[in-house]
Design a protein around this motif. Structure first.
Motif, PDB file in Angstrom:
ATOM      1  N   THR A  26      10.660 -34.728 -57.396  1.00 17.61           N
ATOM      2  CA  THR A  26      11.156 -34.921 -58.849  1.00 17.61           C
ATOM      3  C   THR A  26      12.647 -35.060 -58.729  1.00 17.61           C
ATOM      4  O   THR A  26      13.244 -36.202 -59.215  1.00 17.61           O
ATOM      5  CB  THR A  26      10.614 -33.574 -59.673  1.00 17.61           C
ATOM      6  OG1 THR A  26       9.478 -33.587 -59.844  1.00 17.61           O
ATOM      7  CG2 THR A  26      11.331 -33.941 -60.953  1.00 17.61           C
ATOM      8  N   HIS A  45      11.285 -37.852 -67.238  1.00 17.49           N
ATOM      9  CA  HIS A  45       9.763 -38.162 -67.220  1.00 17.49           C
ATOM     10  C   HIS A  45       9.404 -39.132 -66.084  1.00 17.49           C
ATOM     11  O   HIS A  45       8.122 -38.707 -65.298  1.00 17.49           O
ATOM     12  CB  HIS A  45       9.554 -38.821 -68.379  1.00 17.49           C
ATOM     13  CG  HIS A  45       8.097 -38.641 -68.761  1.00 17.49           C
ATOM     14  ND1 HIS A  45       7.446 -39.856 -68.797  1.00 17.49           N
ATOM     15  CD2 HIS A  45       7.104 -37.969 -69.335  1.00 17.49           C
ATOM     16  CE1 HIS A  45       6.037 -39.626 -68.836  1.00 17.49           C
ATOM     17  NE2 HIS A  45       5.827 -38.532 -69.255  1.00 17.49           N
ATOM     18  N   ALA A  67      -2.374 -37.617 -65.637  1.00 13.03           N
ATOM     19  CA  ALA A  67      -1.824 -36.150 -65.787  1.00 13.03           C
ATOM     20  C   ALA A  67      -2.818 -35.246 -66.782  1.00 13.03           C
ATOM     21  O   ALA A  67      -2.871 -33.965 -66.011  1.00 13.03           O
ATOM     22  CB  ALA A  67      -0.273 -36.337 -66.568  1.00 13.03           C
ATOM     23  N   ALA A  95      -0.359 -42.948 -66.329  1.00 12.84           N
ATOM     24  CA  ALA A  95       0.272 -41.773 -66.163  1.00 12.84           C
ATOM     25  C   ALA A  95      -0.234 -40.735 -66.954  1.00 12.84           C
ATOM     26  O   ALA A  95      -0.603 -39.540 -66.352  1.00 12.84           O
ATOM     27  CB  ALA A  95       1.874 -41.796 -66.014  1.00 12.84           C
ATOM     28  N   ARG A  96      -0.150 -40.991 -68.257  1.00 15.50           N
ATOM     29  CA  ARG A  96      -0.463 -39.707 -69.141  1.00 15.50           C
ATOM     30  C   ARG A  96      -1.997 -39.432 -68.920  1.00 15.50           C
ATOM     31  O   ARG A  96      -2.250 -38.130 -69.015  1.00 15.50           O
ATOM     32  CB  ARG A  96      -0.262 -40.103 -70.685  1.00 15.50           C
ATOM     33  CG  ARG A  96       1.209 -40.307 -70.991  1.00 15.50           C
ATOM     34  CD  ARG A  96       1.482 -40.643 -72.468  1.00 15.50           C
ATOM     35  NE  ARG A  96       2.903 -40.470 -72.408  1.00 15.50           N
ATOM     36  CZ  ARG A  96       3.471 -40.752 -73.703  1.00 15.50           C
ATOM     37  NH1 ARG A  96       2.898 -40.929 -74.837  1.00 15.50           N
ATOM     38  NH2 ARG A  96       4.786 -40.783 -73.884  1.00 15.50           N
ATOM     39  N   VAL A 105       3.934 -34.477 -68.400  1.00 20.87           N
ATOM     40  CA  VAL A 105       3.745 -35.890 -68.431  1.00 20.87           C
ATOM     41  C   VAL A 105       2.912 -36.381 -69.285  1.00 20.87           C
ATOM     42  O   VAL A 105       3.172 -37.653 -69.795  1.00 20.87           O
ATOM     43  CB  VAL A 105       3.190 -36.024 -67.004  1.00 20.87           C
ATOM     44  CG1 VAL A 105       2.908 -37.756 -66.755  1.00 20.87           C
ATOM     45  CG2 VAL A 105       4.475 -35.747 -65.756  1.00 20.87           C
ATOM     46  N   THR A 106       1.896 -35.728 -69.539  1.00 20.01           N
ATOM     47  CA  THR A 106       0.877 -36.089 -70.697  1.00 20.01           C
ATOM     48  C   THR A 106       1.433 -36.180 -72.019  1.00 20.01           C
ATOM     49  O   THR A 106       1.386 -37.206 -72.657  1.00 20.01           O
ATOM     50  CB  THR A 106      -0.278 -35.065 -70.742  1.00 20.01           C
ATOM     51  OG1 THR A 106      -0.905 -34.779 -69.338  1.00 20.01           O
ATOM     52  CG2 THR A 106      -1.218 -35.362 -71.756  1.00 20.01           C
ATOM     53  N   ARG A 156       6.545 -37.685 -62.800  1.00 19.52           N
ATOM     54  CA  ARG A 156       5.546 -38.430 -62.517  1.00 19.52           C
ATOM     55  C   ARG A 156       5.467 -38.448 -60.967  1.00 19.52           C
ATOM     56  O   ARG A 156       4.499 -38.431 -60.215  1.00 19.52           O
ATOM     57  CB  ARG A 156       5.236 -39.644 -63.204  1.00 19.52           C
ATOM     58  CG  ARG A 156       5.167 -39.490 -64.661  1.00 19.52           C
ATOM     59  CD  ARG A 156       4.688 -40.875 -65.344  1.00 19.52           C
ATOM     60  NE  ARG A 156       5.838 -41.798 -65.297  1.00 19.52           N
ATOM     61  CZ  ARG A 156       5.765 -42.945 -64.763  1.00 19.52           C
ATOM     62  NH1 ARG A 156       4.824 -43.437 -63.820  1.00 19.52           N
ATOM     63  NH2 ARG A 156       6.749 -43.913 -64.639  1.00 19.52           N
ATOM     64  N   LEU A 198      -0.812 -41.714 -61.433  1.00 20.05           N
ATOM     65  CA  LEU A 198       0.655 -41.029 -62.169  1.00 20.05           C
ATOM     66  C   LEU A 198       1.886 -42.126 -61.946  1.00 20.05           C
ATOM     67  O   LEU A 198       2.919 -41.997 -62.582  1.00 20.05           O
ATOM     68  CB  LEU A 198       1.212 -39.880 -61.221  1.00 20.05           C
ATOM     69  CG  LEU A 198       0.387 -38.756 -61.813  1.00 20.05           C
ATOM     70  CD1 LEU A 198       0.540 -37.416 -60.626  1.00 20.05           C
ATOM     71  CD2 LEU A 198       0.550 -38.206 -63.069  1.00 20.05           C
TER      72      LEU A 198
END
Length: 147
Positions: A11, A29, A94, A90-91, A143-144, A33, A84
């Motif tokens: 990250t 964000h 996650a 990605a959402r 992330v979601t 991811r 991701l």
């Protein structure tokens, strides 16, 4: 501890890249991811490498076909890590990975209670593992729900 390091370092490095001009990583964000993807790539690969036997042993004895469960969860972790990296998936990735972590947590509880080892060292104590699990699930939920 390696998954936590992968999450944090991945990250941070992705965020730095964003600050240095990589538009796709401009913001926390997208950086998160990348950190999650790195973490799940690391943990997913373990399902097929030298720690596979230890992971199979961690599966609670009441569950059938522990080898198959480790294979399936490893594939899901690797697929989730890849998904991701794409904003369009990605959402969902996650969210699925958060659910997967919750589903796999009983294996960590079982391993701690049975005093198993992972790579020759005792598994993470249950209290520490629970805190780590909360951090990992929170990152996946960020992330979601984030944007």
């Amino acid at each position: 501890m390696a998954p936590l390091i992968a999450l944090l370092a991945g990250t941070a490095l992705a965020r730095i890249a964003g600050l240095l001009g990589v538009d796709a990583l401009d913001g926390w964000h997208p950086a998160l991811r990348v950190g999650l993807a790195l973490m799940f790539a690391l943990t997913g690969m373990a399902h097929f490498a030298s720690r596979r036997g230890d992971l199979i042993a961690m599966v609670p004895p009441s569950l059938p076909r522990p080898g198959l469960l480790v294979t399936v969860t490893g594939v899901l972790e690797l697929a989730g890590a890849l998904a991701l990296l794409f904003p369009a998936t990605a959402r969902w990735a996650a969210a699925g990975l958060a659910l997967l972590m919750l589903a796999m947590f009983p294996a960590n509880v079982s391993a701690a209670r049975r005093r198993l080892t992972l790579a020759g060292r005792p598994v993470t104590p249950l209290g520490v593992r629970t805190v780590l699990q909360v951090v990992f699930v929170a990152a996946a939920l960020a992330v979601t729900l984030g944007g």
